[in-house]
Structure formats: structure tokens, C-alpha cells
Design an enzyme around this catalytic site. Sequence first.
Site, PDB file in Angstrom:
ATOM      1  N   ASP A 120      83.180  60.266  -5.647  1.00  0.00           N
ATOM      2  CA  ASP A 120      84.273  61.117  -6.129  1.00  0.00           C
ATOM      3  C   ASP A 120      84.092  62.505  -5.520  1.00  0.00           C
ATOM      4  O   ASP A 120      83.013  62.833  -5.008  1.00  0.00           O
ATOM      5  CB  ASP A 120      84.281  61.187  -7.668  1.00  0.00           C
ATOM      6  CG  ASP A 120      85.683  61.475  -8.212  1.00  0.00           C
ATOM      7  OD1 ASP A 120      86.593  61.798  -7.418  1.00  0.00           O
ATOM      8  OD2 ASP A 120      85.869  61.371  -9.434  1.00  0.00           O
ATOM      9  N   ASP A 121      85.165  63.309  -5.570  1.00  0.00           N
ATOM     10  CA  ASP A 121      85.055  64.654  -5.005  1.00  0.00           C
ATOM     11  C   ASP A 121      84.182  65.546  -5.882  1.00  0.00           C
ATOM     12  O   ASP A 121      83.411  66.345  -5.393  1.00  0.00           O
ATOM     13  CB  ASP A 121      86.440  65.289  -4.735  1.00  0.00           C
ATOM     14  CG  ASP A 121      87.386  65.195  -5.930  1.00  0.00           C
ATOM     15  OD1 ASP A 121      87.004  64.638  -6.982  1.00  0.00           O
ATOM     16  OD2 ASP A 121      88.534  65.668  -5.806  1.00  0.00           O
ATOM     17  N   ASP A 159      83.245  67.191 -13.399  1.00  0.00           N
ATOM     18  CA  ASP A 159      83.487  68.422 -14.156  1.00  0.00           C
ATOM     19  C   ASP A 159      82.926  68.221 -15.565  1.00  0.00           C
ATOM     20  O   ASP A 159      81.760  68.477 -15.823  1.00  0.00           O
ATOM     21  CB  ASP A 159      84.998  68.710 -14.149  1.00  0.00           C
ATOM     22  CG  ASP A 159      85.358  70.048 -14.756  1.00  0.00           C
ATOM     23  OD1 ASP A 159      84.738  70.432 -15.760  1.00  0.00           O
ATOM     24  OD2 ASP A 159      86.276  70.722 -14.250  1.00  0.00           O
TER      25      ASP A 159
HETATM   26  O1  LIG Z   1      84.503  65.142 -14.782  1.00  0.00           O
HETATM   27  P1  LIG Z   1      85.948  65.157 -15.179  1.00  0.00           P
HETATM   28  O2  LIG Z   1      86.259  66.232 -16.212  1.00  0.00           O
HETATM   29  O3  LIG Z   1      86.458  63.826 -15.602  1.00  0.00           O
HETATM   30  O4  LIG Z   1      86.783  65.629 -13.913  1.00  0.00           O
HETATM   31  C1  LIG Z   1      86.553  65.133 -12.613  1.00  0.00           C
HETATM   32  C2  LIG Z   1      87.710  64.320 -12.131  1.00  0.00           C
HETATM   33  O5  LIG Z   1      88.929  65.092 -12.175  1.00  0.00           O
HETATM   34  C3  LIG Z   1      89.573  65.061 -10.918  1.00  0.00           C
HETATM   35  O6  LIG Z   1      90.432  63.946 -10.812  1.00  0.00           O
HETATM   36  P2  LIG Z   1      91.897  63.909 -11.474  1.00  0.00           P
HETATM   37  O7  LIG Z   1      91.839  63.093 -12.728  1.00  0.00           O
HETATM   38  O8  LIG Z   1      92.438  65.282 -11.573  1.00  0.00           O
HETATM   39  O9  LIG Z   1      92.763  63.066 -10.459  1.00  0.00           O
HETATM   40  P3  LIG Z   1      92.938  63.197  -8.884  1.00  0.00           P
HETATM   41  O10 LIG Z   1      91.613  62.859  -8.276  1.00  0.00           O
HETATM   42  O11 LIG Z   1      93.986  62.195  -8.618  1.00  0.00           O
HETATM   43  O12 LIG Z   1      93.359  64.603  -8.563  1.00  0.00           O
HETATM   44  C4  LIG Z   1      88.434  64.899  -9.931  1.00  0.00           C
HETATM   45  O13 LIG Z   1      88.898  64.331  -8.709  1.00  0.00           O
HETATM   46  C5  LIG Z   1      87.497  63.960 -10.650  1.00  0.00           C
HETATM   47  O14 LIG Z   1      87.853  62.608 -10.437  1.00  0.00           O
HETATM   48  O1  LIG Z   2      90.898  70.185  -8.050  1.00  0.00           O
HETATM   49  C1  LIG Z   2      90.144  70.144  -9.038  1.00  0.00           C
HETATM   50  N1  LIG Z   2      89.217  71.147  -9.239  1.00  0.00           N
HETATM   51  C2  LIG Z   2      88.364  71.178 -10.297  1.00  0.00           C
HETATM   52  O2  LIG Z   2      87.542  72.095 -10.439  1.00  0.00           O
HETATM   53  C3  LIG Z   2      88.490  70.104 -11.229  1.00  0.00           C
HETATM   54  N2  LIG Z   2      87.859  69.795 -12.398  1.00  0.00           N
HETATM   55  C4  LIG Z   2      88.398  68.661 -12.847  1.00  0.00           C
HETATM   56  N3  LIG Z   2      89.360  68.218 -12.009  1.00  0.00           N
HETATM   57  C5  LIG Z   2      89.434  69.103 -10.992  1.00  0.00           C
HETATM   58  N4  LIG Z   2      90.259  69.125  -9.918  1.00  0.00           N
HETATM   59 MG   LIG Z   3      89.775  62.453  -9.293  1.00  0.00          MG
END
Ligand SMILES: O=P(O)(O)OC[C@H]1O[C@H](OP(=O)(O)OP(=O)(O)O)[C@H](O)[C@@H]1O
Ligand SMILES: O=c1[nH]c(=O)c2nc[nH]c2[nH]1
Ligand SMILES: [Mg+2]
Length: 164
Positions: free
Chosen positions: A97-98, A101
Site C-alpha cells: 500500500d502507499d 495512517d
Molecule cells: O491506515 P488507514 O487510516 O486505513 O489509511 C490508509 C489508507 O487510506 C488510503 O486509502 P483510501 O481508502 O483513501 O483509498 P485510495 O487508496 O483509493 O485513495 C491509503 O491509500 C491507505 O490505503
Molecule cells: O492521500 C492520502 N494522504 C494521507 O496522509 C492519508 N491518510 C489516510 N489516507 C490518506 N490519503
Molecule cells: Mg488506499
Amino acid sequence: MAEAPFNKHFPVSWEELHRNAKALAWRLIDRGPWKGIIAITRGGMVPAAIIARELEIRMIDTVCVSSYDHQQQRNATILKGVEGANAGDGEGWLIIDDLVDTGKTAEIVRKMLPKAHFATVYAKPAGRPLVDTFITEVSQDTWIHFPWDIELQFSQPIAKQRNG
Ligand SMILES: O=P(O)(O)OC[C@H]1O[C@H](OP(=O)(O)OP(=O)(O)O)[C@H](O)[C@@H]1O
Ligand SMILES: O=c1[nH]c(=O)c2nc[nH]c2[nH]1
Ligand SMILES: [Mg+2]
């Protein structure tokens, strides 16, 4: 859920992301061989593509999770699991994952694949214990701005930002 107070902003360029994803690949290569990659959509797909290229992995599947509307966190919804990958308990698989959080997304995916290795490019303190390997830590009140979410525009001088 209440809006999280993100006081700091951490913009990431394509070059930085590429460099950090490649640094993650360096950390992961000796922990393999890997049966394949499970990318967490959508943010995980970009580092997953870079890592797959570096580690020469062609078996890639996705877990589709949605939990944020921009900076507003809501209950995580699983849109798709990993039935197609035949990954079992995740042994020998890499989850990418990127970022982590709060760790909510990681917690859900870890339950699906308890023996997989979970790797992210960025980690915030609350999610850090759920990640096996990551590259850069930022504070909990920082919002990371990924290159696909931003565009070049005028930026206020810091003095103006602080004085409101
Ligand atoms: O640790 P957490 O609080 O769960 O947050 C982290 C997740 O939130 C973001 O995804 P998001 O659900 O925004 O979807 P996206 O990747 O499609 O932007 C990010 O890419 C992680 O997958
Ligand atoms: O683009 C993002 N940046 C963040 O810091 C983050 N945390 C949860 N989901 C996120 N997405
Ligand atoms: Mg995500």
C-alpha cells in the site's frame, strides 16, 4: 467519524515516490522470493507497479478497499477480496500500500492474509505496528499529498500561512 486535524502537509513528487518505492524494493528483495503481490487499491497500485518491475514479479492481484473521502475517514468497505490469487493465508505474498495512517485498512487486509508481508512506502505512528517494512515515517497530524492527487499551483508564503 470526526475530521482528523491534519496541521502539516507533506507533498510528494513523482520522482520522490519512484525513489522511495525503489528503496522499498531494495529492502524487500532479500526477504523473498515472493509468490506475488497484492496491491491495495487504489493508492497501493502505483508503488506495487514499481516494486513488481524491480523484483520481476508478474503475479499481481488487488484487494479493493475504500475508507476515505479525501481527508474524512469513514467505515472501511471491502469491494473485492483476493479469491483469484489463490494466496491462502498469505504465506510468501507481499501486500503493498502507499501508506498506513490509522492502520484500519492494514488491519482488515491482515485479517484476510495473516501470513503475508505488509509493506508501505509511508507510515504514521498509529499504523506503524501493523507494517512489516516501510521507508518513511511522518507524524500523525501530517497529510501526505500524493502526486496523482495534486497539481502545480501558487503557494502562500509560510509567514502568511501561519498568520492566517
Ligand atoms: O491506515 P488507514 O487510516 O486505513 O489509511 C490508509 C489508507 O487510506 C488510503 O486509502 P483510501 O481508502 O483513501 O483509498 P485510495 O487508496 O483509493 O485513495 C491509503 O491509500 C491507505 O490505503
Ligand atoms: O492521500 C492520502 N494522504 C494521507 O496522509 C492519508 N491518510 C489516510 N489516507 C490518506 N490519503
Ligand atoms: Mg488506499
